[in-house]
Design a protein around this motif. Structure first.
Motif, mmCIF file in Angstrom:
data_model
loop_
_atom_site.group_PDB
_atom_site.id
_atom_site.type_symbol
_atom_site.label_atom_id
_atom_site.label_comp_id
_atom_site.label_asym_id
_atom_site.label_seq_id
_atom_site.Cartn_x
_atom_site.Cartn_y
_atom_site.Cartn_z
ATOM 1 N N UNK A 169 6.287 -20.676 -35.833
ATOM 2 C CA UNK A 169 7.568 -20.113 -35.423
ATOM 3 C C UNK A 169 8.635 -21.167 -35.218
ATOM 4 N N UNK A 170 8.501 -22.309 -35.912
ATOM 5 C CA UNK A 170 9.421 -23.433 -35.757
ATOM 6 C C UNK A 170 10.005 -23.823 -37.110
ATOM 7 N N UNK A 171 11.055 -24.659 -37.084
ATOM 8 C CA UNK A 171 11.583 -25.214 -38.330
ATOM 9 C C UNK A 171 12.164 -26.591 -38.081
ATOM 10 N N UNK A 172 12.276 -27.368 -39.176
ATOM 11 C CA UNK A 172 12.887 -28.700 -39.142
ATOM 12 C C UNK A 172 14.318 -28.533 -39.625
ATOM 13 N N UNK A 173 15.288 -28.875 -38.777
ATOM 14 C CA UNK A 173 16.669 -28.473 -39.025
ATOM 15 C C UNK A 173 17.360 -29.169 -40.198
ATOM 16 N N UNK A 174 17.260 -30.500 -40.371
ATOM 17 C CA UNK A 174 17.959 -31.105 -41.518
ATOM 18 C C UNK A 174 17.524 -30.442 -42.824
ATOM 19 N N UNK A 175 18.515 -30.057 -43.637
ATOM 20 C CA UNK A 175 18.233 -29.140 -44.740
ATOM 21 C C UNK A 175 19.025 -29.525 -45.991
ATOM 22 N N UNK A 176 18.709 -30.654 -46.620
ATOM 23 C CA UNK A 176 19.396 -30.980 -47.873
ATOM 24 C C UNK A 176 19.188 -29.876 -48.905
ATOM 25 N N UNK A 177 20.163 -29.715 -49.799
ATOM 26 C CA UNK A 177 20.018 -28.700 -50.847
ATOM 27 C C UNK A 177 18.792 -28.980 -51.707
ATOM 28 N N UNK A 178 18.372 -30.243 -51.748
ATOM 29 C CA UNK A 178 17.193 -30.648 -52.533
ATOM 30 C C UNK A 178 15.915 -30.573 -51.718
ATOM 31 N N UNK A 179 15.866 -29.695 -50.726
ATOM 32 C CA UNK A 179 14.743 -29.637 -49.783
ATOM 33 C C UNK A 179 13.379 -29.546 -50.459
ATOM 34 N N UNK A 180 13.313 -28.920 -51.631
ATOM 35 C CA UNK A 180 12.026 -28.733 -52.304
ATOM 36 C C UNK A 180 11.498 -30.022 -52.921
ATOM 37 N N UNK A 181 12.377 -31.018 -53.132
ATOM 38 C CA UNK A 181 11.952 -32.229 -53.837
ATOM 39 C C UNK A 181 12.234 -33.521 -53.087
ATOM 40 N N UNK A 182 12.976 -33.479 -51.992
ATOM 41 C CA UNK A 182 13.290 -34.720 -51.272
ATOM 42 C C UNK A 182 12.284 -34.950 -50.148
ATOM 43 N N UNK A 183 12.055 -36.211 -49.827
ATOM 44 C CA UNK A 183 11.028 -36.560 -48.841
ATOM 45 C C UNK A 183 11.649 -36.959 -47.510
ATOM 46 N N UNK A 184 10.842 -36.843 -46.465
ATOM 47 C CA UNK A 184 11.303 -37.184 -45.114
ATOM 48 C C UNK A 184 11.700 -38.657 -45.031
#
Length: 462
Positions: free
Chosen positions: A135-150
């Protein structure tokens, strides 16, 4: 295989690196690996390729590589997913690349403290999928979320589509494990929300583009998933009206979780790629989301603010809302189908959005360069995207002139050269103009203190 260059000891770098790393390290001199590691998603074309790539699997390997690289004075370029947009992970002959994308484990999620401990190669979307189970999420959300790394998000202090409400990466990082240039391990921050013991080395590392150390572990703040989300889609006769509408939302004292702008030609590219018909509904588009217990009350305020400027509608269900967000996320991939893309990253005061989009249109007309505009409109961060022929370079000719004019436009409006992508290689020519000599001297002093031999990502950032 490229011609071998010499390090400070007079040893061919590829041979010296292979010898120093030993059999335990995953060191490749394969032409394909080296070529893939020579650039990122910025549109920058590397003049040569690195002498080798190390594929690190754990913090111990990273430390050992840096200890030995420091001893042999071999330049090291840190690399994650390679989705950077400023050339910060590009590399060249005489350097080796230290690839940490294989360090991709989520080590721990603590739902009570609402935090996650991850390795740098974890993809943004993977972390969010794992956090959602609690029930949580990580807020920073680049448009490239599917391919960019932390790790890359941390290196550039990435923001994304939710950052106006929830903050950029810096606000979500509680603690870091960092390997310094000489192989020592530095721990910054803490797992508590508050903590002010000593200098804020945590913040110093975030956004340093791999020039001060290599992140091998991050403790990240998670947040509860919103109980509800409300979505507004608005279309306008021109992009200036969309920008005015966005400024009106800000003036209404509403804090959207997302407010994204796209111009008409970007909509055309998205339609061509996705089979949608957004461009037929207007010459620009504004997507606004509000979330939390008051999401739909805030949606009413958004509608009142936006309606004088264009035609707006509420998303009828989650499926329609998701489709609208997907259209925005697919903007860059859609443009990449048209040619080589170099993505600008200027920031201006939010009330100046209409001025800056008009200025970008004038730059395109003056230089003859194709400029497509998208923006995180809720925080004044615009991404003017130059689309070039495949053989063109963004580092010379009209494209570079256009990049320079974009920066001067932002500066004239009280803005900045980069909001979230960093300096890398592409923007160093204009950095002194924004920061001034004293600020740059202080930064060089800090960099020299942590990396006196200058082996970490040489020629990047400052």
């Amino acid at each position: 295989m490229s011609t071998k260059s010499m390090n400070a000891s007079g040893i061919p770098v590829a041979d010296g690196a292979a010898a120093m790393l030993g059999a335990a390290a995953r060191f490749s001199v394969d032409q394909g690996d080296r070529l893939a590691a020579s650039t990122d998603r910025s549109g920058f074309v590397a003049e040569s390729i690195p002498d080798g790539v190390v594929f690190a699997q754990d913090a111990g390997e990273v430390a050992e590589v840096l200890r030995r690289a420091s001893a042999h004075r071999i330049p090291v370029v840190p690399r994650g997913a390679g989705t950077g947009l400023a050339g910060a992970s590009s590399s060249r002959q005489g350097e080796i690349v230290l690839d940490v994308s294989g360090m991709d484990s989520i080590l721990r999620i603590d739902p009570e403290e609402q935090l996650a401990v991850v390795q740098p190669g974890v993809l943004n979307a993977e972390l969010n999928a794992a956090a959602a189970e609690y029930g949580l999420f990580y807020a920073p959300d680049p448009a490239s979320t599917a391919i960019c790394s932390i790790g890359g998000n941390i290196a550039t202090n990435a923001g994304g589509m939710r950052c106006a409400k929830y903050g950029v990466t810096r606000e979500a990082v509680l603690a870091l494990r960092v390997i310094l240039a000489d192989g020592r391990e530095l721990r910054t921050g803490r797992e508590t929300i508050k903590g002010v013991s000593g200098y804020d080395l945590n913040a110093l590392m975030i956004g340093s583009e791999g020039t001060l150390g290599i992140v091998v572990e991050a403790t990240l703040r998670l947040r509860p998933l919103p109980v509800q989300t409300a979505t507004v889609a608005a279309f306008f006769p021109n992009v200036e009206q969309a920008a005015r509408a966005a400024s009106a939302v800000v003036a209404a004292r509403i804090q959207p979780s997302m407010m994204e702008l796209m111009d008409g030609q970007t909509l055309e590219a998205v339609d061509a790629a996705l089979g949608t018909d957004y461009r037929s509904r207007g010459a620009s588009f504004l997507l606004v989301q509000t979330d939390g217990h008051g999401a739909f009350l805030e949606q009413d305020v958004v509608m009142d603010a936006v309606s004088p400027f264009g035609i707006c509608e509420r998303a009828v269900d989650d499926e329609q809302a998701a489709a609208l967000v997907t259209a925005r996320r697919e903007a860059i991939p859609s443009l990449e189908k048209l040619g080589r893309v170099s993505i600008g990253d200027i920031g201006v005061p939010r009330g100046k959005l209409a001025d800056v989009v008009s200025g970008l249109e004038a730059i395109a007309e003056r230089t003859g360069v194709r400029i497509f505009t998208i923006a995180h409109a809720s925080d004044g961060n615009l991404h003017p995207m130059i689309v070039m022929d495949p053989e063109e370079s963004v580092t010379e000719g009209p494209p570079k002139v256009a990049l320079g004019e974009m920066f001067h436009l932002a500066k004239s409006l009280g803005g900045t050269l980069t909001g979230e992508h960093g300096i890398g290689l592409l923007k160093r020519d204009w950095l002194q103009e924004e920061l001034g000599n004293v600020s740059l001297e202080v930064m060089h002093t800090i960099r020299a203190a942590l990396d006196p031999l200058g082996i970490l990502n040489p020629g990047k950032a400052i």
